[in-house]
Write a protein that holds these residues in place. Structure first.
Motif, mmCIF file in Angstrom:
data_model
loop_
_atom_site.group_PDB
_atom_site.id
_atom_site.type_symbol
_atom_site.label_atom_id
_atom_site.label_comp_id
_atom_site.label_asym_id
_atom_site.label_seq_id
_atom_site.Cartn_x
_atom_site.Cartn_y
_atom_site.Cartn_z
ATOM 1 N N ARG A 1 -41.231 20.727 58.834
ATOM 2 C CA ARG A 1 -41.738 20.557 60.197
ATOM 3 C C ARG A 1 -41.936 19.084 60.534
ATOM 4 N N SER A 2 -42.387 18.307 59.571
ATOM 5 C CA SER A 2 -42.556 16.870 59.769
ATOM 6 C C SER A 2 -41.219 16.199 60.060
ATOM 7 N N ALA A 3 -40.220 16.509 59.241
ATOM 8 C CA ALA A 3 -38.901 15.895 59.404
ATOM 9 C C ALA A 3 -38.250 16.303 60.720
ATOM 10 N N ILE A 4 -38.379 17.580 61.077
ATOM 11 C CA ILE A 4 -37.799 18.069 62.331
ATOM 12 C C ILE A 4 -38.497 17.415 63.524
ATOM 13 N N ALA A 5 -39.828 17.328 63.461
ATOM 14 C CA ALA A 5 -40.582 16.715 64.554
ATOM 15 C C ALA A 5 -40.228 15.251 64.734
ATOM 16 N N ALA A 6 -39.844 14.587 63.655
ATOM 17 C CA ALA A 6 -39.464 13.181 63.726
ATOM 18 C C ALA A 6 -38.067 12.994 64.317
ATOM 19 N N GLY A 7 -37.306 14.076 64.401
ATOM 20 C CA GLY A 7 -35.971 13.997 64.976
ATOM 21 C C GLY A 7 -34.855 13.819 63.985
ATOM 22 N N THR A 8 -35.148 14.001 62.688
ATOM 23 C CA THR A 8 -34.091 13.895 61.688
ATOM 24 C C THR A 8 -33.256 15.173 61.654
ATOM 25 N N VAL A 9 -32.086 15.076 61.060
ATOM 26 C CA VAL A 9 -31.292 16.261 60.744
ATOM 27 C C VAL A 9 -31.798 16.753 59.391
ATOM 28 N N THR A 10 -32.393 17.923 59.388
ATOM 29 C CA THR A 10 -33.164 18.366 58.227
ATOM 30 C C THR A 10 -32.430 19.426 57.421
ATOM 31 N N VAL A 11 -32.281 19.142 56.125
ATOM 32 C CA VAL A 11 -31.717 20.097 55.171
ATOM 33 C C VAL A 11 -32.873 20.700 54.388
ATOM 34 N N GLY A 12 -33.063 22.000 54.526
ATOM 35 C CA GLY A 12 -34.094 22.692 53.755
ATOM 36 C C GLY A 12 -33.544 23.105 52.407
ATOM 37 N N ILE A 13 -34.298 22.781 51.353
ATOM 38 C CA ILE A 13 -33.899 23.132 49.987
ATOM 39 C C ILE A 13 -35.059 23.912 49.378
ATOM 40 N N PRO A 14 -35.163 25.211 49.675
ATOM 41 C CA PRO A 14 -36.342 25.975 49.259
ATOM 42 C C PRO A 14 -36.553 25.936 47.753
ATOM 43 N N ASN A 15 -37.819 25.871 47.373
ATOM 44 C CA ASN A 15 -38.163 25.871 45.960
ATOM 45 C C ASN A 15 -39.149 27.001 45.688
ATOM 46 N N MET A 16 -40.392 26.827 46.128
ATOM 47 C CA MET A 16 -41.417 27.836 45.860
ATOM 48 C C MET A 16 -41.758 28.676 47.086
ATOM 49 N N VAL A 17 -41.345 28.226 48.267
ATOM 50 C CA VAL A 17 -41.631 28.972 49.496
ATOM 51 C C VAL A 17 -40.350 29.099 50.313
ATOM 52 N N SER A 18 -40.271 30.149 51.108
ATOM 53 C CA SER A 18 -39.111 30.379 51.964
ATOM 54 C C SER A 18 -39.127 29.425 53.159
ATOM 55 N N LEU A 19 -37.947 28.978 53.544
ATOM 56 C CA LEU A 19 -37.808 28.126 54.730
ATOM 57 C C LEU A 19 -36.969 28.814 55.804
ATOM 58 N N ASP A 20 -36.834 30.126 55.712
ATOM 59 C CA ASP A 20 -35.941 30.858 56.608
ATOM 60 C C ASP A 20 -36.287 30.675 58.080
ATOM 61 N N GLU A 21 -37.569 30.565 58.401
ATOM 62 C CA GLU A 21 -37.979 30.530 59.803
ATOM 63 C C GLU A 21 -38.425 29.146 60.265
ATOM 64 N N VAL A 22 -38.217 28.127 59.471
ATOM 65 C CA VAL A 22 -38.802 26.819 59.792
ATOM 66 C C VAL A 22 -37.973 26.033 60.809
ATOM 67 N N GLY A 23 -36.690 26.363 60.939
ATOM 68 C CA GLY A 23 -35.860 25.671 61.913
ATOM 69 C C GLY A 23 -35.051 24.508 61.377
ATOM 70 N N ALA A 24 -34.863 24.433 60.068
ATOM 71 C CA ALA A 24 -34.016 23.391 59.494
ATOM 72 C C ALA A 24 -32.581 23.563 59.980
ATOM 73 N N HIS A 25 -31.831 22.472 60.015
ATOM 74 C CA HIS A 25 -30.450 22.541 60.489
ATOM 75 C C HIS A 25 -29.567 23.352 59.542
ATOM 76 N N VAL A 26 -29.888 23.307 58.260
ATOM 77 C CA VAL A 26 -29.140 24.069 57.267
ATOM 78 C C VAL A 26 -30.056 24.286 56.070
ATOM 79 N N LEU A 27 -29.832 25.370 55.330
ATOM 80 C CA LEU A 27 -30.559 25.642 54.089
ATOM 81 C C LEU A 27 -29.569 25.641 52.933
#
Length: 226
Positions: free
Chosen positions: A175-201
């Motif tokens: 959420r921090s990276a997306i709010a800053a305007g970066t292109v965000t790659v989610g790399i889930p480790n211990m929690v799901s990022l399915d609904e966070v809005g990253a550009h790609v997982l």
């Protein structure tokens, strides 16, 4: 056609570059138990990606009778001890990706909510010059999920956030990276990022290349999400 490289790649540390989240949980549990409380795995998961001061306040709510700065200092010292004793547990493909980015001349920043002194220990244990700058949790006024850490990193590097790619493993960090305007790659480790809005997982960075990172940036510029 080869996609242009990003102006910079911004890395979260805990859980993204290195798999230190278990180290944090190992420090939290005995601390809570020392004051007669209980701390579950689910409690630990709820702390993933938080700024250390916010995490300390949650531990106070669990019964830890210490000041916020004392809790932060204690947890940091414990994780630093584990790093020195056990080494840096890189996540799959992270070291290789970081090396390839450096060889390609792409600027890199470490953007973490861990204290900067701990982040520097991690960078010193990497056997090449891995990062142009390090932004720690004690370097910013507002922690993740606010955009401040990533905005500060981009300002320090002299780049537009929209021209950068950020790697994140937590909801708070993404959420921090997306709010800053970066292109965000989610790399889930211990929690799901399915609904966070990253550009790609991506499950991990293993097998990924600089060309893959450039393609993510190109797709984001075209309004395409993977």
């Amino acid at each position: 056609m080869i996609s242009p490289l990003p102006a910079a790649v911004l890395w979260d540390m805990d859980g993204t570059l290195v798999d230190t989240e278990p180290y944090w949980m190992a420090a939290e549990t005995p601390l809570v138990e020392r004051f007669g409380g209980t701390w579950t795995h689910e409690d630990g998961l709820g702390m993933v990606g938080l700024g250390l001061e916010d995490a300390a306040r949650i531990l106070q709510g669990a019964g830890v009778r210490m000041e916020v700065d004392e809790i932060v200092a204690h947890l940091t010292a414990e994780v630093m001890r584990q790093l020195r004793e056990d080494g840096v547990p890189f996540r799959p493909g992270a070291r290789e990706m970081l090396r390839e980015l450096r060889d390609a001349g792409v600027p890199t920043a470490l953007v973490t909510m861990s204290m900067s002194r701990m982040a520097k220990i991690v960078t010193e244990l990497i056997d090449f010059d891995a990062f142009d700058i390090v932004i720690g949790g004690d370097d910013v006024a507002r922690p993740k999920p606010h955009p401040d850490p990533y905005l500060q990193a981009c300002e320090s590097l002299g780049v537009d956030p929209a021209d950068t790619v950020a790697f994140e493993d937590s909801i708070t960090g993404a959420r921090s990276a997306i709010a800053a305007g970066t292109v965000t790659v989610g790399i889930p480790n211990m929690v799901s990022l399915d609904e966070v809005g990253a550009h790609v997982l991506w499950p991990t960075l293993e097998g990924r290349t600089v060309a893959d990172v450039a393609d993510v940036l190109a797709q984001a510029r075209q309004g395409v999400r993977a």
